[in-house]
Design an enzyme around this catalytic site. Structure first.
Site, PDB file in Angstrom:
ATOM      1  N   HIS A 135       9.268  -3.278   3.512  1.00 54.97           N
ATOM      2  CA  HIS A 135       8.879  -3.494   2.109  1.00 54.97           C
ATOM      3  C   HIS A 135      10.117  -3.766   1.253  1.00 54.97           C
ATOM      4  O   HIS A 135      10.111  -4.633   0.379  1.00 54.97           O
ATOM      5  CB  HIS A 135       8.175  -2.256   1.542  1.00 54.97           C
ATOM      6  CG  HIS A 135       6.921  -1.852   2.257  1.00 54.97           C
ATOM      7  ND1 HIS A 135       6.842  -0.735   3.050  1.00 54.97           N
ATOM      8  CD2 HIS A 135       5.686  -2.408   2.289  1.00 54.97           C
ATOM      9  CE1 HIS A 135       5.625  -0.606   3.528  1.00 54.97           C
ATOM     10  NE2 HIS A 135       4.896  -1.611   3.095  1.00 54.97           N
TER      11      HIS A 135
ATOM     12  N   SER B 171       4.161   1.260   8.114  1.00 49.73           N
ATOM     13  CA  SER B 171       3.828   2.590   7.584  1.00 49.73           C
ATOM     14  C   SER B 171       3.090   3.412   8.635  1.00 49.73           C
ATOM     15  O   SER B 171       3.145   4.634   8.632  1.00 49.73           O
ATOM     16  CB  SER B 171       2.954   2.459   6.335  1.00 49.73           C
ATOM     17  OG  SER B 171       3.571   1.610   5.395  1.00 49.73           O
TER      18      SER B 171
ATOM     19  N   MET C  36       0.843  -1.204   0.000  1.00 45.71           N
ATOM     20  CA  MET C  36       0.000   0.000   0.000  1.00 45.71           C
ATOM     21  C   MET C  36       0.876   1.250   0.000  1.00 45.71           C
ATOM     22  O   MET C  36       0.401   2.346   0.320  1.00 45.71           O
ATOM     23  CB  MET C  36      -0.932  -0.003   1.206  1.00 45.71           C
ATOM     24  CG  MET C  36      -1.924  -1.162   1.160  1.00 45.71           C
ATOM     25  SD  MET C  36      -3.445  -0.834   2.058  1.00 45.71           S
ATOM     26  CE  MET C  36      -2.832  -0.541   3.704  1.00 45.71           C
TER      27      MET C  36
ATOM     28  N   GLN D 166     -10.248  -2.638   2.379  1.00 43.98           N
ATOM     29  CA  GLN D 166      -9.782  -3.265   3.614  1.00 43.98           C
ATOM     30  C   GLN D 166      -9.783  -2.323   4.808  1.00 43.98           C
ATOM     31  O   GLN D 166      -9.290  -2.676   5.867  1.00 43.98           O
ATOM     32  CB  GLN D 166      -8.406  -3.899   3.414  1.00 43.98           C
ATOM     33  CG  GLN D 166      -7.260  -2.920   3.248  1.00 43.98           C
ATOM     34  CD  GLN D 166      -6.022  -3.634   2.721  1.00 43.98           C
ATOM     35  OE1 GLN D 166      -5.973  -4.080   1.583  1.00 43.98           O
ATOM     36  NE2 GLN D 166      -5.006  -3.748   3.557  1.00 43.98           N
TER      37      GLN D 166
ATOM     38  N   GLU E  99      11.943  -0.050   5.086  1.00 44.32           N
ATOM     39  CA  GLU E  99      12.910  -1.149   4.904  1.00 44.32           C
ATOM     40  C   GLU E  99      12.246  -2.527   4.964  1.00 44.32           C
ATOM     41  O   GLU E  99      12.806  -3.507   4.473  1.00 44.32           O
ATOM     42  CB  GLU E  99      14.047  -1.040   5.920  1.00 44.32           C
ATOM     43  CG  GLU E  99      15.014   0.107   5.616  1.00 44.32           C
ATOM     44  CD  GLU E  99      15.619   0.017   4.212  1.00 44.32           C
ATOM     45  OE1 GLU E  99      16.074  -1.072   3.824  1.00 44.32           O
ATOM     46  OE2 GLU E  99      15.613   1.036   3.495  1.00 44.32           O
TER      47      GLU E  99
HETATM   48  P1  AMP Z   1       1.476  -2.843   3.537  1.00 46.93           P
HETATM   49  O1  AMP Z   1       2.020  -1.811   2.620  1.00 46.93           O
HETATM   50  O2  AMP Z   1       1.468  -2.443   4.973  1.00 46.93           O
HETATM   51  O3  AMP Z   1       0.170  -3.418   3.064  1.00 46.93           O
HETATM   52  O4  AMP Z   1       2.517  -4.057   3.492  1.00 46.93           O
HETATM   53  C1  AMP Z   1       2.902  -4.631   2.272  1.00 46.93           C
HETATM   54  C2  AMP Z   1       3.734  -5.854   2.536  1.00 46.93           C
HETATM   55  O5  AMP Z   1       4.893  -5.498   3.290  1.00 46.93           O
HETATM   56  C3  AMP Z   1       3.003  -6.932   3.348  1.00 46.93           C
HETATM   57  O6  AMP Z   1       3.312  -8.218   2.824  1.00 46.93           O
HETATM   58  C4  AMP Z   1       3.573  -6.728   4.716  1.00 46.93           C
HETATM   59  O7  AMP Z   1       3.516  -7.878   5.524  1.00 46.93           O
HETATM   60  C5  AMP Z   1       5.007  -6.355   4.391  1.00 46.93           C
HETATM   61  N1  AMP Z   1       5.625  -5.674   5.529  1.00 46.93           N
HETATM   62  C6  AMP Z   1       5.150  -4.578   6.196  1.00 46.93           C
HETATM   63  N2  AMP Z   1       5.950  -4.270   7.228  1.00 46.93           N
HETATM   64  C7  AMP Z   1       6.950  -5.195   7.240  1.00 46.93           C
HETATM   65  C8  AMP Z   1       8.084  -5.425   8.085  1.00 46.93           C
HETATM   66  N3  AMP Z   1       8.359  -4.649   9.127  1.00 46.93           N
HETATM   67  N4  AMP Z   1       8.892  -6.475   7.777  1.00 46.93           N
HETATM   68  C9  AMP Z   1       8.623  -7.276   6.713  1.00 46.93           C
HETATM   69  N5  AMP Z   1       7.567  -7.119   5.891  1.00 46.93           N
HETATM   70  C10 AMP Z   1       6.747  -6.093   6.148  1.00 46.93           C
END
Ligand code: AMP
Length: 287
Positions: free
Chosen positions: A40, A189, A33, A64, A38
């Site tokens: 991502h 985020s 999103m 969501q 780091e």
């Molecule tokens: P989001 O942008 O929050 O929807 O996250 C996108 C992807 O990044 C998802 O697969 C999350 O699980 C992964 N992600 C978010 N934060 C972390 C983190 N601290 N360590 C590893 N993967 C992450």
């Protein structure tokens, strides 16, 4: 640093990916999103290391977010995201509009199975249906690929894996470890919302998980006792409003009756500091 190609349309990204796959190249896909950090970036690194072409999607999925959640305030910075994708070697960035992803409106949500029932599923009732719906659409758009998801959202990863299998999508879900700040706080985020006092308390989630894992390692077999150990640590943070501390089977998300030696389990916590909801988890195996 490379400059990823940006696609805003389904037709555009599909034409490019079809051409790439026709050469026999493998595709790695990182759905996000945006507001990349780091965590991502580690998913992009994993895709770049294993696949011939890496696609990152940046799409804040309205489905969501519940009406009382942070859709409009959700942080966004597309230029910084693009720079991050380039620095980590991503080849394509898919940045669609809402109408591109949902051309006829949202339609019927994807039905989420039992793994999505407890914990996050109970606290955020329509959340996983929204996640599964958008990820199923993205998987259909991107096509045959390996998809890199973070264990940070451990239950979400299980929901997505189940959805891909149920719908017969040609996607292998690869789980990647959680990236943390030096004090243990999992990168998110949403961490930018934390006030300084809340930020100081936030590592308590990770400390609680480590204490639970330590109890397990020293022979505790009752999941209720492990949960109590975690809750005692979480209670040290005066402003944390605890949502749950749980011990579950990492595949079914069922609470085990007792933790037999050699059993894999997952410890998960969620809570609110001010307006910010935080989640975290660790894996452990009973000795
Ligand atoms: P989001 O942008 O929050 O929807 O996250 C996108 C992807 O990044 C998802 O697969 C999350 O699980 C992964 N992600 C978010 N934060 C972390 C983190 N601290 N360590 C590893 N993967 C992450």
């Amino acid at each position: 640093m490379s400059h990823p190609e940006v696609f805003e349309t389904v037709a555009g990204v599909q034409a490019r990916l079809d051409a790439v796959r026709a050469t026999g190249a493998s595709v790695g896909f990182v759905p996000t999103m945006g507001y990349l950090h780091e965590g991502h970036a580690s998913l992009i690194d994993a895709a770049v290391a294993a696949d011939d072409l890496t696609v990152v999607s940046i799409f804040v999925n309205p489905l969501q977010f519940a009406p009382d959640e942070d859709l409009t305030e959700y942080p966004r910075d597309f230029e910084a995201d693009l720079a991050c994708c380039g620095e980590h070697g991503a080849d394509l960035v898919f940045h669609p509009s809402v109408s591109e992803v949902y051309p006829e409106g949202a339609g019927e949500p994807v039905v989420v199975g039992a793994v999505g029932g407890p914990l996050e599923g109970a606290s955020r009732p329509s959340h996983f249906a929204g996640v599964a719906t958008v990820v199923s659409r993205l998987f259909r758009i991107i096509g045959c690929c390996r998809a890199y998801l973070g264990e940070k959202d451990f239950q979400q990863m299980a929901v997505v894996r189940r959805m891909a299998a149920d719908l017969g999508l040609p996607v292998e879900v690869v789980g990647c470890p959680i990236v943390r700040e030096a004090d243990g706080l999992a990168l998110s985020s949403r961490n930018v919302y934390l006030e300084p006092g809340e930020r100081r308390q936030a590592p308590v989630l990770h400390r609680a998980l480590l204490a639970g894992a330590e109890a397990l390692a020293t022979g505790v077999v009752d999941p209720g006792v492990v949960v109590a150990v975690m809750e005692a640590v979480l209670n040290e943070a005066p402003d944390l409003v605890l949502d749950y501390a749980a011990v579950v089977d990492p595949d079914t998300f069922v609470v085990p009756e007792g933790i037999a030696g050699g059993t894999r389990i997952r410890l998960l916590v969620a809570g609110r500091l001010g307006h910010t909801r935080l989640i975290d988890n660790v894996g452990a195996t009973a000795p």
